[in-house]
Design an enzyme around this catalytic site. Structure first.
Site, PDB file in Angstrom:
ATOM      1  N   ASN A  54      33.603   7.963  -1.543  1.00 38.81           N
ATOM      2  CA  ASN A  54      33.369   6.715  -2.278  1.00 38.81           C
ATOM      3  C   ASN A  54      34.158   6.698  -3.581  1.00 38.81           C
ATOM      4  O   ASN A  54      34.784   5.688  -3.948  1.00 38.81           O
ATOM      5  CB  ASN A  54      31.878   6.556  -2.617  1.00 38.81           C
ATOM      6  CG  ASN A  54      31.037   6.089  -1.444  1.00 38.81           C
ATOM      7  OD1 ASN A  54      31.559   5.705  -0.404  1.00 38.81           O
ATOM      8  ND2 ASN A  54      29.732   6.133  -1.609  1.00 38.81           N
ATOM      9  N   ARG A 378      36.578  -5.419  11.535  1.00 43.68           N
ATOM     10  CA  ARG A 378      36.809  -3.993  11.752  1.00 43.68           C
ATOM     11  C   ARG A 378      36.226  -3.616  13.105  1.00 43.68           C
ATOM     12  O   ARG A 378      35.236  -4.179  13.545  1.00 43.68           O
ATOM     13  CB  ARG A 378      36.105  -3.126  10.690  1.00 43.68           C
ATOM     14  CG  ARG A 378      36.513  -3.350   9.255  1.00 43.68           C
ATOM     15  CD  ARG A 378      35.791  -2.355   8.359  1.00 43.68           C
ATOM     16  NE  ARG A 378      35.853  -2.707   6.964  1.00 43.68           N
ATOM     17  CZ  ARG A 378      36.856  -2.385   6.145  1.00 43.68           C
ATOM     18  NH1 ARG A 378      37.885  -1.724   6.614  1.00 43.68           N
ATOM     19  NH2 ARG A 378      36.827  -2.736   4.871  1.00 43.68           N
ATOM     20  N   ARG A 408      40.602  -3.798   4.475  1.00 45.78           N
ATOM     21  CA  ARG A 408      41.064  -2.655   3.690  1.00 45.78           C
ATOM     22  C   ARG A 408      40.869  -1.330   4.420  1.00 45.78           C
ATOM     23  O   ARG A 408      39.782  -1.014   4.880  1.00 45.78           O
ATOM     24  CB  ARG A 408      40.334  -2.628   2.342  1.00 45.78           C
ATOM     25  CG  ARG A 408      40.843  -1.550   1.400  1.00 45.78           C
ATOM     26  CD  ARG A 408      40.163  -1.671   0.062  1.00 45.78           C
ATOM     27  NE  ARG A 408      40.553  -2.889  -0.617  1.00 45.78           N
ATOM     28  CZ  ARG A 408      39.783  -3.505  -1.533  1.00 45.78           C
ATOM     29  NH1 ARG A 408      38.599  -3.027  -1.824  1.00 45.78           N
ATOM     30  NH2 ARG A 408      40.217  -4.591  -2.123  1.00 45.78           N
ATOM     31  N   HIS A 438      36.176 -12.612   7.231  1.00 51.13           N
ATOM     32  CA  HIS A 438      35.171 -11.557   7.169  1.00 51.13           C
ATOM     33  C   HIS A 438      33.928 -11.917   7.978  1.00 51.13           C
ATOM     34  O   HIS A 438      32.994 -11.128   8.087  1.00 51.13           O
ATOM     35  CB  HIS A 438      34.793 -11.323   5.694  1.00 51.13           C
ATOM     36  CG  HIS A 438      33.949 -10.124   5.448  1.00 51.13           C
ATOM     37  ND1 HIS A 438      32.649 -10.209   4.985  1.00 51.13           N
ATOM     38  CD2 HIS A 438      34.209  -8.789   5.594  1.00 51.13           C
ATOM     39  CE1 HIS A 438      32.146  -9.000   4.845  1.00 51.13           C
ATOM     40  NE2 HIS A 438      33.065  -8.118   5.200  1.00 51.13           N
ATOM     41  N   TYR A 471      25.121   2.191  10.262  1.00 52.36           N
ATOM     42  CA  TYR A 471      24.909   1.095   9.313  1.00 52.36           C
ATOM     43  C   TYR A 471      23.687   0.297   9.754  1.00 52.36           C
ATOM     44  O   TYR A 471      23.544  -0.018  10.934  1.00 52.36           O
ATOM     45  CB  TYR A 471      26.104   0.130   9.285  1.00 52.36           C
ATOM     46  CG  TYR A 471      27.357   0.615   8.614  1.00 52.36           C
ATOM     47  CD1 TYR A 471      27.568   1.962   8.328  1.00 52.36           C
ATOM     48  CD2 TYR A 471      28.357  -0.282   8.284  1.00 52.36           C
ATOM     49  CE1 TYR A 471      28.733   2.383   7.724  1.00 52.36           C
ATOM     50  CE2 TYR A 471      29.538   0.142   7.677  1.00 52.36           C
ATOM     51  CZ  TYR A 471      29.718   1.479   7.403  1.00 52.36           C
ATOM     52  OH  TYR A 471      30.877   1.900   6.814  1.00 52.36           O
ATOM     53  N   ARG A 564      22.147  -3.139  -2.657  1.00 50.89           N
ATOM     54  CA  ARG A 564      22.504  -1.735  -2.480  1.00 50.89           C
ATOM     55  C   ARG A 564      23.552  -1.271  -3.481  1.00 50.89           C
ATOM     56  O   ARG A 564      23.487  -0.178  -4.018  1.00 50.89           O
ATOM     57  CB  ARG A 564      23.043  -1.518  -1.064  1.00 50.89           C
ATOM     58  CG  ARG A 564      23.293  -0.049  -0.722  1.00 50.89           C
ATOM     59  CD  ARG A 564      24.160   0.113   0.505  1.00 50.89           C
ATOM     60  NE  ARG A 564      25.564  -0.099   0.206  1.00 50.89           N
ATOM     61  CZ  ARG A 564      26.394  -0.816   0.939  1.00 50.89           C
ATOM     62  NH1 ARG A 564      25.953  -1.427   2.006  1.00 50.89           N
ATOM     63  NH2 ARG A 564      27.667  -0.947   0.595  1.00 50.89           N
ATOM     64  N   HIS A 592      23.242  -2.435   5.123  1.00 50.78           N
ATOM     65  CA  HIS A 592      24.407  -3.300   5.181  1.00 50.78           C
ATOM     66  C   HIS A 592      24.066  -4.756   5.465  1.00 50.78           C
ATOM     67  O   HIS A 592      24.912  -5.634   5.349  1.00 50.78           O
ATOM     68  CB  HIS A 592      25.364  -2.766   6.258  1.00 50.78           C
ATOM     69  CG  HIS A 592      26.730  -3.356   6.248  1.00 50.78           C
ATOM     70  ND1 HIS A 592      27.184  -4.206   7.232  1.00 50.78           N
ATOM     71  CD2 HIS A 592      27.757  -3.230   5.371  1.00 50.78           C
ATOM     72  CE1 HIS A 592      28.423  -4.575   6.965  1.00 50.78           C
ATOM     73  NE2 HIS A 592      28.801  -3.990   5.846  1.00 50.78           N
TER      74      HIS A 592
END
Length: 648
Positions: A54, A378, A408, A438, A471, A564, A592
């Protein structure tokens, strides 16, 4: 430095936390899990690895932008706050965290030793083990190492971002001239090299350093130290309107390798001469250097987590099949229960592969399905979702896939899938000009005896079975015709020339999502003390949304937030946010999901929304996002239960 930090604290506004400081607070919560003695030992190691990776991404993206802005001039702003004071706060906090990490690593290393897993200094191995390591070095490591000299005849080599290296100081036996060389540790090598017992390990950089004489024959090795460079990795897509966005992104990926250096990590004991050369060649200042007395790149601790030690890990928690989908294997069988009712799914507790994955895979193989449309942000490298889409396209179905090339660190992966889908005959779109796509949505059109029917999925997570196992996300599978029609209009807008439209059951960014959310907040504000708002998301940083929440709080509305990550809103400020509470949950699974409830649970006037959007400017202004209204009563009850557990 202390005076500058005091000035930085004074510069903080009373209305907002600084974005990057808030992000560091989130990563601190990850570190707290690594500290927690109630967490199994190898899981604590895992959280330390997550903290490290991270932080790497933080420096590559967030810190890189802040640093550039702060050094551009004394009046520069970043996220609405003065940039330089924010940078000083960030650097100070990072150094505090690294001190904590150093102590924690040593403690975890001690506990690992007690549990039978030992990270051994190479000087402490036995002579027999040293001989075995030497033989392994000669056979597996030496052939792939390349020492690079640094002098007038050998220009300073390119240092890849996040690669592990050795800086070596050497001198010829009959010469007083000190020379520098660099040895890159190939990423294909294991970071922890196992000793013959399989329970003890030495660091690969120590093993290489112990054999530097074989790389520099005839030279005297005077000193060595490990180092690691972090580079700015944010893609700069200047012209989204160019003819071939795919080629532009491929070019930017090649460019990323040469982004400016923003951080230099070194092991303790690097000589001033070596450090000076690195700083000069990388154009770094002293505040960009981080000297660590523990191994660099603790993200490599995943290797130890993977050891077969079930006694040191969380007990496995297998996901289940949603009850409504227990009998839906076989051609087209998943559509029958969706004709009867919505099916709510909660991952990873409920299987992604046996719900959302089955939905796409059965649609691909069903001869009655005419079209599949899906937004792919993704996915995994061996994605069964993409494999299903490839089969569908091969069989002649109308397959439309919105592949986001600018996701990304998944850009290269997505480029590969885009090319494969195009080769199979799918219609591949790269999103809208200037925006990332997205949204998490899929639409299936199926021919049935009474005509064409739309089936759809809207969720909060990516179409990625790998991350769906770790997730926490929610989604709805349905044949609801009203929402299906709106998703069809959305896909037509994204693939064609339709102008943005008004929706009833979905809210779409960048045209209208922020407005819809603020309208729902204002609706509860007008109820005063009867107003109720619960919002669960990854990040909250949008000024307009925060101001709307402040206004609702001032009107007496009760607001409960579960955030979060980044949260710029300041809760509990007198006469501003007294009725707002904020929780952050970081645990075994990455929280998530985005869930929004405006009103009391069970009230017919209450609105529930789920989807892809966090309340951040980038999501609301620079991305195609979708929030979908949940109307099914059973699904609403499931959402209420999730929120109840989060708030408890």
């Amino acid at each position: 430095m202390a005076e500058q930090l005091e000035q930085a604290e004074a510069a903080t506004t009373t209305r907002f936390f600084e974005r990057e400081v808030s992000w560091l607070a989130f990563n601190t919560r990850v570190l707290e899990l690594a500290r927690d003695p109630a967490v199994p030992l190898l899981e604590r190691l895992k959280f330390l690895a997550i903290f490290s990776t991270n932080l790497d991404e933080f420096f590559q993206i967030r810190y890189a932008g802040l640093r550039d802005r702060a050094r551009s001039g004394p009046t520069a702003k970043w996220g609405g706050a003065p940039a330089m004071p924010t940078l000083l706060k960030v650097v100070g906090r990072v150094r505090e965290l690294l001190d904590e990490v150093s102590s924690l690593y040593r403690e975890l290393r001690r506990q690992l030793r007690e549990a039978g897993i030992e990270i051994v200094d190479i000087c402490d191995v036995t002579p027999d083990e040293r001989a075995i390591l030497a033989e392994r070095f000669d056979r597996e490591i030496f052939p792939i190492l390349t020492p690079l000299a640094v002098d007038a005849a050998h220009p300073f080599p390119h240092i890849s971002s996040l690669a592990l290296n050795l800086a070596v100081q050497v001198r010829a036996a009959a010469d007083t001239t000190v020379r520098m060389a660099r040895v890159k540790i190939p990423p294909s090598l294991p970071r922890f090299v196992a000793l013959p017992d399989g329970c003890r390990f030495v660091l690969v950089e120590e093993l290489v350093a112990a054999h530097l004489d074989s790389l520099f024959i005839g030279m005297e090795v005077e000193a060595w130290a490990a180092f690691r460079v972090t580079r700015d990795a944010d893609l700069d897509i200047v012209d989204d309107e160019a003819e071939d966005l795919l080629e532009i992104v491929e070019g930017e990926l090649r460019h990323r390798r040469f982004g400016g250096a923003v951080r230099l990590e070194t092991s303790t004991g690097m000589t001033p001469g070596l450090l000076a050369v690195l700083m000069e060649e990388l154009e770094l200042l002293p505040e960009d250097v981080y000297e660590l007395d523990i191994p660099l790149d603790l993200g490599s601790l995943w290797q130890l987590w993977a050891l077969d030690r079930a006694d040191l890990k969380d007990e496995p928690w297998p996901s289940v099949t949603p009850p409504a989908l227990l009998e839906v294997t076989g051609e087209g069988r998943i559509f029958a229960p969706l004709r009867l009712s919505d099916v709510f799914v909660h991952h990873p507790y409920e299987s992604f592969s046996r719900s959302v994955g089955a939905f796409v895979e059965q649609a691909a193989d069903d001869p009655h399905v005419a079209a599949i449309k899906l937004a792919l942000y993704r996915t995994s490298k061996d994605s069964p979702i993409v494999a299903a889409l490839l089969r569908a396209a091969d069989s002649g179905k109308q397959v439309v896939v919105l592949v986001e090339l600018k996701a990304r660190f998944d850009e290269e992966n997505n480029i590969g899938w885009a090319r494969a889908l195009e080769d199979a005959g799918a219609h591949v779109m790269y999103g809208m000009v200037g925006l990332k796509t997205h949204a998490k949505a899929a639409l299936v059109v199926r021919a049935e005896p009474d005509g064409l029917h739309r089936y759809w999925h809207v969720g909060t997570g990516n179409y990625n079975p790998t991350t769906a196992a770790i997730y926490e996300d929610v989604g709805v599978l349905s044949s609801d015709p009203a929402l299906g029609a709106e998703l069809a209009r959305l896909f037509n807008t994204l693939t064609g020339y339709s102008t943005p439209t008004t929706y009833q059951r979905i809210a779409v960014a960048p045209h209208g999502l922020r407005t819809r959310v603020i309208e729902l907040i204002d609706g509860q504000r007008r109820l005063g003390e009867e107003g109720r708002i619960v919002m669960k998301m990854n990040s909250l940083s949008d000024d307009a949304v925060i101001e709307a929440l402040y206004a609702a709080s001032q009107a007496g509305c009760e607001i409960q937030l579960v955030v979060r990550g980044i949260c710029r809103l300041r809760p509990g400020v007198p006469e501003l946010s007294e009725r707002i509470t904020v929780r952050s949950i970081v645990g075994r699974y990455l929280e998530h999901s985005r869930i929004f409830r405006f009103g009391e649970p069970g009230d017919t006037s209450t609105t529930w929304l789920i989807g892809s959007a966090d309340m951040m400017p980038r999501n609301l202004d620079r991305r195609v996002e979708v929030l979908a209204e949940v109307v099914n009563q059973d699904s609403r009850k499931r959402l209420d239960r999730i929120l109840e557990l989060n708030l408890s």
